[in-house]
Design a protein around this motif. Structure first.
Motif, PDB file in Angstrom:
ATOM      1  N   SER A 290     -27.819  -4.458 -17.893  1.00  0.00           N
ATOM      2  CA  SER A 290     -28.476  -4.587 -19.197  1.00  0.00           C
ATOM      3  C   SER A 290     -27.659  -5.462 -20.145  1.00  0.00           C
ATOM      4  O   SER A 290     -28.216  -6.086 -21.036  1.00  0.00           O
ATOM      5  CB  SER A 290     -28.799  -3.227 -19.815  1.00  0.00           C
ATOM      6  N   LYS A 291     -26.330  -5.533 -19.924  1.00  0.00           N
ATOM      7  CA  LYS A 291     -25.518  -6.470 -20.708  1.00  0.00           C
ATOM      8  C   LYS A 291     -25.930  -7.911 -20.377  1.00  0.00           C
ATOM      9  O   LYS A 291     -26.015  -8.765 -21.257  1.00  0.00           O
ATOM     10  CB  LYS A 291     -24.025  -6.296 -20.395  1.00  0.00           C
ATOM     11  N   VAL A 292     -26.190  -8.146 -19.083  1.00  0.00           N
ATOM     12  CA  VAL A 292     -26.645  -9.477 -18.667  1.00  0.00           C
ATOM     13  C   VAL A 292     -27.989  -9.787 -19.324  1.00  0.00           C
ATOM     14  O   VAL A 292     -28.195 -10.857 -19.903  1.00  0.00           O
ATOM     15  CB  VAL A 292     -26.762  -9.566 -17.126  1.00  0.00           C
ATOM     16  N   ALA A 293     -28.902  -8.791 -19.284  1.00  0.00           N
ATOM     17  CA  ALA A 293     -30.231  -8.977 -19.859  1.00  0.00           C
ATOM     18  C   ALA A 293     -30.143  -9.255 -21.356  1.00  0.00           C
ATOM     19  O   ALA A 293     -30.900 -10.062 -21.898  1.00  0.00           O
ATOM     20  CB  ALA A 293     -31.088  -7.751 -19.595  1.00  0.00           C
ATOM     21  N   GLU A 294     -29.185  -8.584 -22.014  1.00  0.00           N
ATOM     22  CA  GLU A 294     -29.020  -8.781 -23.456  1.00  0.00           C
ATOM     23  C   GLU A 294     -28.669 -10.241 -23.742  1.00  0.00           C
ATOM     24  O   GLU A 294     -29.238 -10.861 -24.632  1.00  0.00           O
ATOM     25  CB  GLU A 294     -27.904  -7.853 -23.929  1.00  0.00           C
ATOM     26  N   PRO A 313     -26.466  -4.646  -9.256  1.00  0.00           N
ATOM     27  CA  PRO A 313     -27.651  -4.815 -10.109  1.00  0.00           C
ATOM     28  C   PRO A 313     -27.496  -5.955 -11.104  1.00  0.00           C
ATOM     29  O   PRO A 313     -28.458  -6.660 -11.410  1.00  0.00           O
ATOM     30  CB  PRO A 313     -27.758  -3.475 -10.844  1.00  0.00           C
ATOM     31  N   ALA A 314     -26.264  -6.161 -11.598  1.00  0.00           N
ATOM     32  CA  ALA A 314     -26.026  -7.258 -12.537  1.00  0.00           C
ATOM     33  C   ALA A 314     -26.159  -8.608 -11.834  1.00  0.00           C
ATOM     34  O   ALA A 314     -26.662  -9.569 -12.417  1.00  0.00           O
ATOM     35  CB  ALA A 314     -24.638  -7.124 -13.180  1.00  0.00           C
ATOM     36  N   LEU A 315     -25.737  -8.663 -10.571  1.00  0.00           N
ATOM     37  CA  LEU A 315     -25.890  -9.902  -9.805  1.00  0.00           C
ATOM     38  C   LEU A 315     -27.370 -10.259  -9.670  1.00  0.00           C
ATOM     39  O   LEU A 315     -27.749 -11.419  -9.727  1.00  0.00           O
ATOM     40  CB  LEU A 315     -25.278  -9.765  -8.407  1.00  0.00           C
ATOM     41  N   VAL A 316     -28.204  -9.232  -9.490  1.00  0.00           N
ATOM     42  CA  VAL A 316     -29.637  -9.467  -9.339  1.00  0.00           C
ATOM     43  C   VAL A 316     -30.262  -9.849 -10.680  1.00  0.00           C
ATOM     44  O   VAL A 316     -31.078 -10.756 -10.767  1.00  0.00           O
ATOM     45  CB  VAL A 316     -30.336  -8.209  -8.774  1.00  0.00           C
ATOM     46  N   GLN A 317     -29.846  -9.161 -11.741  1.00  0.00           N
ATOM     47  CA  GLN A 317     -30.410  -9.415 -13.065  1.00  0.00           C
ATOM     48  C   GLN A 317     -30.100 -10.831 -13.562  1.00  0.00           C
ATOM     49  O   GLN A 317     -30.923 -11.482 -14.196  1.00  0.00           O
ATOM     50  CB  GLN A 317     -29.864  -8.378 -14.055  1.00  0.00           C
ATOM     51  N   ALA A 318     -28.893 -11.317 -13.248  1.00  0.00           N
ATOM     52  CA  ALA A 318     -28.467 -12.629 -13.756  1.00  0.00           C
ATOM     53  C   ALA A 318     -29.380 -13.729 -13.221  1.00  0.00           C
ATOM     54  O   ALA A 318     -29.996 -13.588 -12.173  1.00  0.00           O
ATOM     55  CB  ALA A 318     -27.028 -12.890 -13.335  1.00  0.00           C
TER      56      ALA A 318
END
Ligand code: ADP
Ligand code: MG
Length: 432
Positions: A290-294, A313-318
């Motif tokens: 969610s930090k990445v999404a922000e 999950p952050a790798l996927v979100q980025a």
């Protein structure tokens, strides 16, 4: 720029229909009819010549080659230097990143922490604290847990087996040993369980200021108050190439950040040492995405570099997930770019390579277009009235071959593009 490739591909697919389709036929027919009516005798010869020449030139083969050749050469060049790029889209996003986030543990640091200090609370000994912690961490998969077990074994301490063990992601460990409930973790975990760390706090602050991680050990048994028995200082060294890699990324005009579940003080000290100015600390594993999404919500195009231990999950979100090869399989599964080896300098190298490839695609599209846009009118006889110039079909086919060749030759230049395969920083260095 992602639109650029899609755009190019649409152009190519549309161009194939468009140029050799409607417009092509229109030009071909127009040239034929015009020269049949207006051309000097024998006008049928004249009109046939321009008819064939236009047909040859209008074939957009160089246009079709422009993107795939550059991508193939760029991806191949990357693979040679340990940069595995999943697809053209990944290349394209890597070329237009604005922001890059590094995970701390295992990415900026080696991910192999070691216990450097044990500070007991009054009334306890170092060995008591370490033995209790190590007993509880025995089945821990977290690098900190493993470091604690290793330190205890090196001291030859006798370890018990806990009755219960539970890892708290981003927090620590909770275990039950004999009748005692044991908690091991950061200050936040302690606070969440109402545990006062008291006089240990002073020492903890000093340790954190030097970039080391502090974990507290506390117990709670029936009829007894919960209290901290001591703290364990864990140090994880920064990777040797980290500073240089961050400098290179900054000179590529990228915003560099670090994210970690660790304490703010520790995080800031590590970031400072690596030359990173922006830190997000005390972020729970499931909050990293969610930090990445922000950041993305501010319009930034974000790459996340991690090893997959609690950052998949952050790798996927980025927009672009970059996995360090020394990390986990799950990281490679979720990543758009996988870096073989653990050298951080592959990160700026991957971005330089992507940018060079995108530049190359644009040059190729220009090369392909210029032949078609200049060639078609000449083939149609536009220069005949003024200069008496008409394109011979043989010359037209040579021109088209040269056009395809020049696109391929330009793409091949990527093989020698400097700057992303530094021999002094072995991207292939195997995981040690
Ligand atoms: P990072 O984001 O740097 O990979 P984690 O989210 O894995 O860090 O962990 C964050 C913090 O939680 C650690 O700094 C430590 O204080 C605590 N912690 C996590 N696992 C353990 C463990 N097994 N033993 C002790 N402390 C732990
Ligand atoms: Mg990690």
């Amino acid at each position: 720029m992602m639109e650029a490739i899609q755009y190019a591909e649409t152009i190519v697919s549309k161009a194939q229909w468009f140029i050799s389709g409607a417009t092509g036929i229109a030009i071909v027919v127009a040239a034929f009819v015009t020269w049949y009516i207006l051309g000097p005798p024998p006008s049928i010869r004249f009109s046939m010549l321009s008819f064939v020449s236009v047909l040859i030139i209008a074939c957009p083969c160089a246009l079709g080659l422009a993107t795939p050749t550059a991508v193939a050469v760029g991806v191949g060049r990357g693979a040679e230097s340990g940069i595995l790029i999943r697809n053209a889209e990944a290349l394209e996003i890597a070329g237009r990143l604005t922001t890059i986030i590094f995970d701390k543990t295992g990415t900026i640091t080696t991910g192999q922490p070691a216990v450097i200090d044990v500070i007991p609370a009054p009334g306890y000994t170092e060995d008591e604290v370490l033995a209790l912690a190590a007993s509880c961490e025995k089945s821990s998969e977290h690098p900190i847990g493993k470091a604690i077990v290793k330190a205890a074994e090196e001291r030859g301490l006798r370890l018990d087996t806990p009755n219960e063990f539970k890892a708290i992601p981003g927090g620590g460990v909770r275990a039950r040993l004999d009748n005692r409930e044991v908690l091991i973790g950061g200050v936040k975990l302690m606070a969440d369980h109402g545990i006062m760390v008291g006089e240990l706090n002073q020492a903890a602050e000093e340790i954190r200021a030097t970039g080391k991680t502090v974990v507290f050990v506390s117990t709670h048994s029936q009829g007894e108050n919960t209290r901290a028995l001591g703290l364990i200082a864990v140090a994880d060294t920064i990777k040797p190439g980290a500073n240089a890699a961050v400098d290179r990324l900054k000179s590529l005009k990228l915003e560099v950040l670090m994210v970690t579940g660790d304490n703010w003080r520790t995080a800031e000290a590590v970031a400072r040492e690596a030359g990173i100015d922006l830190v997000m600390a005390e972020v729970l594993p499931d909050q990293k995405a969610s930090k990445v999404a922000e950041l993305q919500s501010y319009g930034k195009i974000v790459a996340m570099v991690g090893d997959g231990i609690n950052d998949a999950p952050a790798l996927v979100q980025a927009d672009l997930g970059i996995a360090m090869g020394a990390g986990t399989d799950v990281a490679m599964e979720s990543a758009d770019i996988t870096l073989v080896g653990s050298d951080l300098n592959s990160v700026p190298s991957a971005i330089e390579l992507s940018r060079a490839t995108i530049r190359n695609i644009k040059q190729n599209l220009f090369l392909a277009f210029i032949y078609n846009t200049l060639g078609i009118p000449i083939a149609a006889g536009a220069l005949y009235p003024a200069l008496g110039l008409l394109l011979n079909p043989m010359i037209a086919s040579v021109a088209m071959t040269i056009s395809s060749l020049s696109v391929v030759a330009n793409a091949l230049r990527l093989r020698w593009q400097p700057g992303y395969c530094k021999t002094d920083s072995p991207t292939f260095s195997p995981k040690s």
